[in-house]
Structures are given as structure tokens and as C-alpha cells.
Design a protein around this motif. Sequence first.
Motif, PDB file in Angstrom:
ATOM      1  N   THR A   1       0.830  -1.212   0.000  1.00  0.00           N
ATOM      2  CA  THR A   1       0.000   0.000   0.000  1.00  0.00           C
ATOM      3  C   THR A   1       0.862   1.257   0.000  1.00  0.00           C
ATOM      4  O   THR A   1       0.664   2.170  -0.817  1.00  0.00           O
TER       5      THR A   1
ATOM      6  N   LEU B   1       3.210   1.690  -3.219  1.00  0.00           N
ATOM      7  CA  LEU B   1       2.472   2.111  -4.411  1.00  0.00           C
ATOM      8  C   LEU B   1       2.152   3.595  -4.360  1.00  0.00           C
ATOM      9  O   LEU B   1       2.216   4.298  -5.376  1.00  0.00           O
ATOM     10  N   SER B   2       1.793   4.083  -3.169  1.00  0.00           N
ATOM     11  CA  SER B   2       1.532   5.511  -3.017  1.00  0.00           C
ATOM     12  C   SER B   2       2.798   6.327  -3.290  1.00  0.00           C
ATOM     13  O   SER B   2       2.762   7.342  -3.988  1.00  0.00           O
TER      14      SER B   2
ATOM     15  N   ALA C   1       5.315   5.365  -5.111  1.00  0.00           N
ATOM     16  CA  ALA C   1       5.643   5.221  -6.527  1.00  0.00           C
ATOM     17  C   ALA C   1       4.867   6.220  -7.384  1.00  0.00           C
ATOM     18  O   ALA C   1       5.412   6.804  -8.328  1.00  0.00           O
ATOM     19  N   ARG C   2       3.601   6.427  -7.058  1.00  0.00           N
ATOM     20  CA  ARG C   2       2.803   7.413  -7.803  1.00  0.00           C
ATOM     21  C   ARG C   2       3.380   8.809  -7.634  1.00  0.00           C
ATOM     22  O   ARG C   2       3.457   9.598  -8.594  1.00  0.00           O
ATOM     23  N   ASP C   3       3.799   9.121  -6.421  1.00  0.00           N
ATOM     24  CA  ASP C   3       4.379  10.435  -6.154  1.00  0.00           C
ATOM     25  C   ASP C   3       5.707  10.596  -6.904  1.00  0.00           C
ATOM     26  O   ASP C   3       5.984  11.642  -7.507  1.00  0.00           O
TER      27      ASP C   3
ATOM     28  N   GLY D   1       6.904   2.132 -10.749  1.00  0.00           N
ATOM     29  CA  GLY D   1       5.881   1.231 -10.244  1.00  0.00           C
ATOM     30  C   GLY D   1       6.492   0.208  -9.310  1.00  0.00           C
ATOM     31  O   GLY D   1       7.659   0.314  -8.904  1.00  0.00           O
TER      32      GLY D   1
ATOM     33  N   LYS E   1      -3.367  -3.018  -0.087  1.00  0.00           N
ATOM     34  CA  LYS E   1      -2.908  -3.660  -1.304  1.00  0.00           C
ATOM     35  C   LYS E   1      -1.773  -4.625  -0.958  1.00  0.00           C
ATOM     36  O   LYS E   1      -0.847  -4.251  -0.217  1.00  0.00           O
TER      37      LYS E   1
ATOM     38  N   ARG F   1       9.150  12.338 -13.418  1.00  0.00           N
ATOM     39  CA  ARG F   1       8.655  12.387 -14.790  1.00  0.00           C
ATOM     40  C   ARG F   1       9.052  11.148 -15.593  1.00  0.00           C
ATOM     41  O   ARG F   1       9.371  11.232 -16.767  1.00  0.00           O
TER      42      ARG F   1
ATOM     43  N   LEU G   1       7.990   6.662 -15.416  1.00  0.00           N
ATOM     44  CA  LEU G   1       7.115   5.698 -14.746  1.00  0.00           C
ATOM     45  C   LEU G   1       7.868   4.946 -13.656  1.00  0.00           C
ATOM     46  O   LEU G   1       8.884   4.305 -13.917  1.00  0.00           O
TER      47      LEU G   1
ATOM     48  N   THR H   1       6.596   9.074  -9.641  1.00  0.00           N
ATOM     49  CA  THR H   1       6.327   9.173 -11.076  1.00  0.00           C
ATOM     50  C   THR H   1       6.104  10.622 -11.483  1.00  0.00           C
ATOM     51  O   THR H   1       6.607  11.082 -12.518  1.00  0.00           O
ATOM     52  N   ARG H   2       5.375  11.368 -10.653  1.00  0.00           N
ATOM     53  CA  ARG H   2       5.142  12.782 -10.952  1.00  0.00           C
ATOM     54  C   ARG H   2       6.419  13.597 -10.792  1.00  0.00           C
ATOM     55  O   ARG H   2       6.735  14.450 -11.635  1.00  0.00           O
TER      56      ARG H   2
END
Length: 408
Positions: free
Chosen positions: A216, A219-220, A222-224, A234, A368, A230, A232, A226-227
Motif C-alpha cells: 500500500t 504504491l503511493s 511510486a505514484r508520487d 511502479g 494492497k 517524470r 514511470l 512518477t510525478r
Amino acid sequence: MTEFRVPKLNNNDTSYVLVEWLAEDGQEVRDGDPIVLLETSKATEEVEAPADGVLRRLLAEGAECEPGQVIARLLASADEPPAETTETPGAGSGGNPGEPQASTPPGDVSGVIVTAPARELIEAHGIAMERVYALGRKVIRRTDVEELLGAREPSPAVADDAAVEDDATTGDDATTGGDDAQWITLSRAQQRTAEVVERSRREIPAAFTAMNVDVTEVLSLARDLTRRLRTLVGLPEMVVKAAGGLLDRFPMFFAQPGPGPRARRAATADVGVTVDVGRGLFIPVVRDAGNRPLAEIAGDLVGFRKTALTGSFRERDLQGGAITLTLHTHDGIVFAVPIVFPGQTCALSLTAPRTEVVQDGPGFAVRKTATVGLAYDHRYINGRDAAEFLGELRTALESPARFLTENG
């Protein structure tokens, strides 16, 4: 005069396809100039001239060749007469000994070369050669045929004139070969995969252990990332980074089995990662995953996925892995048992994250989870060691911010 011999490009293939000469016959080339394009079961590789000289080609485009075979000579000058060749075509090229063979069908004057993997796909789908030649390309590769399939019309009837042998004594098509339409021919790449799997099952006494991991938080994060980065990021990128960080504590998991009761230490954590976008299985290698920043690892994996779409990996992209991570990211997969690749002591597997409801104090919470598995050569690694390795990997993934702060 310098003989130009086919180098050994990988350990799985006994022959390659000469896709294209990059220098003309009689052209003066320099040491290190790319002069020929060879296709293995997994990659297409530019091979360079070993010395200065005038190129005299001995093998036609589209022919097969073997490691060590002389396919060209580099002469001191254009006036030097080429020595008589006694070389024969590579296995499967057919024809008379010493006669260069090409894949272009007899009677075709277009000069188009069709590589072996492309030919297999054409035959498997019954594509008319007129459509292939209509592409207007000098060399037809597997990716070109796949391009045709993406916009194909209904398949023509398969080989109207093909002769079907009738076994009147047994009536058993499986014994005699039967109608070709009943058979699916494995691609060159899949044949190599089959050989590796068979060798692994035959030679390596593997065991398997798996752990569920709460992903969990990772993944959170990883999303941060990614932004912010710039690129991907995961769960696979995080697992590669975390696994690479375990080299010093678990050197046997990255070691190369040697003769006798020994294994060679790995200098860096080079992690092979499976990539399959529907055009065959590739395992490119992320170099030195333990010491490189996560952003670079993510960039490597993005690049690998793009390269897999075109099938343009080089052999050096696929060689040298110390450990392998196999990705099983389709929904519903609970766990997967990877094979241990020859030359390695273990392999990791990773499933897609799934939602679980767990008890949280007096209530419940949603989290998750993913399963991380480890197949390992039991001659070198024991169950306790495997559990400890997976436990360390789980700790890193469940506390990702701390792990990345400590490891970059």
C-alpha cells in the motif's frame, strides 16, 4: 588479409541469420566500423570490423551462419585477390556446400531478404508473399510481418497445393506429420526459451518460497515519484532497487555456480527483468541496481519496454544478469513459480497488487498486497536463507521511504 568470423553472440543459439551487410563488397572499412547485421533468436546485433581493410563478402544476406564461420575477408587493398573460400553455409541454410543462400524465394528479382523469424510468422498465418513484398523494404523482419498482421484482411486459405501424406497403415497424423494446418510451429525465440526451460528443469534442483507483502505505502510513494521524476515508477522498479540493495548481505543469491562446491561472487547486482509485450519473452538486465538511483532504474525499464515493442534488443542488453525478476502482472494471479536460469542460483517472481480487507483493531482496513516468490537452487541456498532474503525484501518494500533514503 584478415578473416572475419562470426562471433559468439549468446550461449543459447547455434546459428544466426545474416540480415544485412552494412558495407558494400569491395568497400574500404576501418577497425570498429559496423559491417554486418546478425539476428539471433532474441536480438539483432551490429558486428564491427576487427581490422582495417577492403571488405570481401562470402555469404549472402538472409543466409544462416554459425559462430566461428568465416563470412567475409578484409584485404590489404582492393587489388589483393581474395583467397578461395571453403566455407559452407550455416546450419539450415540449405543448398550446395560453399554456395551462399538467401531467403528470397526462387524467381523473385526484387532482392528482398526475409529473415527466418519473419518467414516463420508468414507461414504460420498464411500471409501472401505479395503483401510482404509490397512493403517495399529490402529486409523483412518479424516486426514488419507483425505490422501486416495488425491491419490484415481475412487470412487466405492455407497452401492450396500443399501435399498431405496419407498414412493408410495407422491413420495417425501425430505420427506421420499429418496436415500442416494442424500444427503450430514455435517461433525461433520460443524454441530458445524451451531449451532454457528444459535445461533448467533437468539440471537445477530448485525449491520455492513465497511471501505476501503489504504494498500500500510503496504504491503511493511510486505514484508520487512518477510525478516528481517524470518517468514511470511502479512496483517492479521498487523491487529491482530493493533486491539490488541485498547483494552485500546475501552474496550467494547473486552468485554464479561454479565447478565443484563453489560459486563466483557478483561484483554488482545486475538484475534481469522479464519483458513480454506479446512479441516474445525478453530478459534485459538492469546494471548495478543496488548503487544506481531509482530514477535511472525506472528509465532503464521504460526503455526496455519500448525496445521490446520493436524487437530491437542487442545481445549486450540481455547478458550478464546475476538474478532474475519475473513479472506476472495480470489480475488474478496469486503467485508464480519462476525457473532458475542456468548460470544463476535463484529467481524472483512478482504478482500484480490485489486488494485485501484485513482486521485493524476493532474495525477493518483495506490494503494492497502482492506476492513475492523465490525459486532457488537448493544446492547453494537453503530454505532458511530464502526466508530471510524474502523477509529483508519485504521490510524494504513495506518501509520504502526509509529504504530509499538509505540507499538512494
